[in-house]
Enzyme design. Structure first.
Site, PDB file in Angstrom:
ATOM      1  N   LEU A  18       0.844  -1.207   0.000  1.00 25.49           N
ATOM      2  CA  LEU A  18       0.000   0.000   0.000  1.00 25.49           C
ATOM      3  C   LEU A  18       0.875   1.251   0.000  1.00 25.49           C
ATOM      4  O   LEU A  18       1.871   1.305   0.719  1.00 25.49           O
ATOM      5  CB  LEU A  18      -0.867   0.030   1.265  1.00 25.49           C
ATOM      6  CG  LEU A  18      -1.879  -1.093   1.441  1.00 25.49           C
ATOM      7  CD1 LEU A  18      -2.481  -1.028   2.839  1.00 25.49           C
ATOM      8  CD2 LEU A  18      -2.955  -1.012   0.368  1.00 25.49           C
ATOM      9  N   ASP A  60       2.643  -5.845   2.913  1.00 25.44           N
ATOM     10  CA  ASP A  60       3.053  -4.848   3.915  1.00 25.44           C
ATOM     11  C   ASP A  60       3.501  -5.464   5.244  1.00 25.44           C
ATOM     12  O   ASP A  60       3.660  -4.744   6.237  1.00 25.44           O
ATOM     13  CB  ASP A  60       1.883  -3.882   4.184  1.00 25.44           C
ATOM     14  CG  ASP A  60       1.618  -2.972   3.003  1.00 25.44           C
ATOM     15  OD1 ASP A  60       2.501  -2.159   2.682  1.00 25.44           O
ATOM     16  OD2 ASP A  60       0.550  -3.092   2.377  1.00 25.44           O
ATOM     17  N   GLU A  65       5.064  -3.077  13.184  1.00 22.55           N
ATOM     18  CA  GLU A  65       4.612  -2.212  14.278  1.00 22.55           C
ATOM     19  C   GLU A  65       3.094  -2.049  14.301  1.00 22.55           C
ATOM     20  O   GLU A  65       2.495  -1.884  15.366  1.00 22.55           O
ATOM     21  CB  GLU A  65       5.239  -0.824  14.156  1.00 22.55           C
ATOM     22  CG  GLU A  65       4.787   0.101  15.282  1.00 22.55           C
ATOM     23  CD  GLU A  65       5.365   1.489  15.162  1.00 22.55           C
ATOM     24  OE1 GLU A  65       6.044   1.907  16.100  1.00 22.55           O
ATOM     25  OE2 GLU A  65       5.149   2.150  14.125  1.00 22.55           O
ATOM     26  N   ASP A  66       2.469  -2.126  13.111  1.00 26.81           N
ATOM     27  CA  ASP A  66       1.038  -1.815  13.047  1.00 26.81           C
ATOM     28  C   ASP A  66       0.141  -2.894  13.644  1.00 26.81           C
ATOM     29  O   ASP A  66      -1.007  -2.624  13.985  1.00 26.81           O
ATOM     30  CB  ASP A  66       0.632  -1.576  11.585  1.00 26.81           C
ATOM     31  CG  ASP A  66       1.237  -0.299  11.058  1.00 26.81           C
ATOM     32  OD1 ASP A  66       1.234   0.696  11.802  1.00 26.81           O
ATOM     33  OD2 ASP A  66       1.726  -0.303   9.925  1.00 26.81           O
ATOM     34  N   ARG A  85      -4.348  -5.837   5.324  1.00 29.85           N
ATOM     35  CA  ARG A  85      -3.349  -6.074   6.367  1.00 29.85           C
ATOM     36  C   ARG A  85      -3.905  -6.870   7.551  1.00 29.85           C
ATOM     37  O   ARG A  85      -3.146  -7.261   8.432  1.00 29.85           O
ATOM     38  CB  ARG A  85      -2.763  -4.726   6.844  1.00 29.85           C
ATOM     39  CG  ARG A  85      -2.109  -3.942   5.693  1.00 29.85           C
ATOM     40  CD  ARG A  85      -1.104  -2.947   6.207  1.00 29.85           C
ATOM     41  NE  ARG A  85      -0.109  -3.618   7.014  1.00 29.85           N
ATOM     42  CZ  ARG A  85       0.811  -2.993   7.750  1.00 29.85           C
ATOM     43  NH1 ARG A  85       0.851  -1.688   7.744  1.00 29.85           N
ATOM     44  NH2 ARG A  85       1.673  -3.665   8.465  1.00 29.85           N
ATOM     45  N   ARG A 131      -6.855   4.690   9.414  1.00 33.49           N
ATOM     46  CA  ARG A 131      -6.590   3.289   9.796  1.00 33.49           C
ATOM     47  C   ARG A 131      -7.028   2.949  11.223  1.00 33.49           C
ATOM     48  O   ARG A 131      -7.103   1.792  11.588  1.00 33.49           O
ATOM     49  CB  ARG A 131      -5.087   3.003   9.676  1.00 33.49           C
ATOM     50  CG  ARG A 131      -4.473   3.297   8.311  1.00 33.49           C
ATOM     51  CD  ARG A 131      -4.911   2.278   7.272  1.00 33.49           C
ATOM     52  NE  ARG A 131      -4.223   2.505   6.016  1.00 33.49           N
ATOM     53  CZ  ARG A 131      -3.044   1.977   5.712  1.00 33.49           C
ATOM     54  NH1 ARG A 131      -2.426   1.202   6.572  1.00 33.49           N
ATOM     55  NH2 ARG A 131      -2.500   2.217   4.543  1.00 33.49           N
ATOM     56  N   HIS A 161      -0.304   7.920   9.543  1.00 32.65           N
ATOM     57  CA  HIS A 161      -0.307   7.445  10.926  1.00 32.65           C
ATOM     58  C   HIS A 161       0.148   8.578  11.862  1.00 32.65           C
ATOM     59  O   HIS A 161       0.890   9.470  11.441  1.00 32.65           O
ATOM     60  CB  HIS A 161       0.664   6.266  11.111  1.00 32.65           C
ATOM     61  CG  HIS A 161       0.163   4.969  10.553  1.00 32.65           C
ATOM     62  ND1 HIS A 161       0.953   4.149   9.780  1.00 32.65           N
ATOM     63  CD2 HIS A 161      -1.035   4.340  10.680  1.00 32.65           C
ATOM     64  CE1 HIS A 161       0.254   3.066   9.447  1.00 32.65           C
ATOM     65  NE2 HIS A 161      -0.948   3.151   9.976  1.00 32.65           N
ATOM     66  N   CYS A 248       7.865   1.799  11.900  1.00 38.46           N
ATOM     67  CA  CYS A 248       6.964   0.749  11.391  1.00 38.46           C
ATOM     68  C   CYS A 248       7.633  -0.613  11.265  1.00 38.46           C
ATOM     69  O   CYS A 248       6.969  -1.637  11.271  1.00 38.46           O
ATOM     70  CB  CYS A 248       6.456   1.088   9.994  1.00 38.46           C
ATOM     71  SG  CYS A 248       5.993   2.748   9.714  1.00 38.46           S
TER      72      CYS A 248
HETATM   73  N1  GLY Z   1       2.519   0.480   3.289  1.00 37.76           N
HETATM   74  C1  GLY Z   1       2.267   0.541   4.657  1.00 37.76           C
HETATM   75  C2  GLY Z   1       0.844   0.791   4.920  1.00 37.76           C
HETATM   76  O1  GLY Z   1       0.273   1.563   4.191  1.00 37.76           O
HETATM   77  O2  GLY Z   1       0.236   0.229   5.789  1.00 37.76           O
END
Ligand code: GLY
Length: 253
Positions: A18, A60, A65-66, A85, A131, A161, A248
């Site tokens: 992404l 991704d 970290e996400d 994701r 997000r 973010h 990240c």
């Molecule tokens: N490419 C990292 C994200 O958009 O989550």
């Protein structure tokens, strides 16, 4: 102080990750070399680094970290706002459980990506982004409070973010750019202002008194050095093409 880090090797599908960056496709071979140097930098900061295998079905997935928040008292498995994701979470769960007995979950319709969470001691700022939604933030705040921590929401409009534009360097020092510079909740911090041209470098990361700074941002590196920190530059140009930054690429705890 942090003791551990978890990273995931970039997969070949990384080039299809992404992005809104409009900087072109990443070079996969270069990304692997940069990731290797990133792991070296984490080790230089004294961390034991767990390197997970690449996950080809999730472009991704190196941006670990996400998908989890690691606090001193519990871990939280998130529910990413980006549908592509969401499947990454089950792949991080097993390794998180090696390090934590207490593992909490964000559930639908909550959405949280931990790139939207900035830890300042026992308090966690949670950015409301495309997000991370209010329901997810409320769930997270309840979890944090259960363990004696706290959280608050930060309205945001400009960035992917929260930590795209903010980096806490401990000692009350905060890197900030764009909309975050003037936000009332951050005015008690000593803000190092990052100008528009250097904005990518607001995503610099404090680890045990060393600050990882992306290569190519000399003004930021100097400002952080002048504030008394040791700076370790890391080239993450290929991850920048995917809106990814230094924070990240790892879970640190
Ligand atoms: N490419 C990292 C994200 O958009 O989550």
């Amino acid at each position: 102080m942090f003791k551990h880090a978890i990273v995931r090797l970039p997969c070949e599908a990384l080039i299809n990750g992404l992005t809104e960056a409009k900087l072109g496709k990443p070079d996969y071979s270069k990304a692997l070399l940069q990731h290797d140097d990133y792991v070296s930098a984490l080790k230089e900061c004294g961390l034991n680094v767990t390197v997970l295998k690449a996950l080809d079905e999730f472009p991704d997935s190196c941006f670990v970290e996400d998908v989890a928040l690691m606090t001193p008292h519990c871990a939280v498995l998130t529910r990413p706002g980006a549908p592509s994701r969401r499947g990454e979470v089950e792949h991080i769960a097993d390794v998180v459980k090696i390090f934590y007995d207490r593992v909490e979950h964000i559930i639908a319709p909550g959405q949280v990506e931990a790139g939207d969470i900035m830890m300042v001691g026992d308090h966690y700022y949670i950015g409301l982004s495309s997000r991370t939604n209010r329901e997810g933030a409320n769930q997270l705040i309840s979890i944090l409070e259960k363990y004696g921590m706290s959280g608050s929401m930060v309205e945001m409009a400009e960035m992917l973010h929260l930590k795209t534009g903010l980096g806490y360097l401990e000692n009350n020092v905060l890197l900030a750019c764009g909309e975050f510079i003037s936000k009332s909740e951050f005015q008690n911090y000593n803000i190092i202002k990052i100008n528009e041209k250097q904005s990518y470098s607001a995503n610099s990361v404090w680890i045990n008194d060393i600050v990882l700074v992306p290569s190519g941002f000399p003004e930021t590196a100097k400002a952080i050095g002048d504030a008394g920190y040791r700076v370790r530059e890391v080239d993450v140009s290929e991850f920048r093409k995917l809106d990814g930054g230094l924070s990240c690429l790892s879970l640190r705890f």
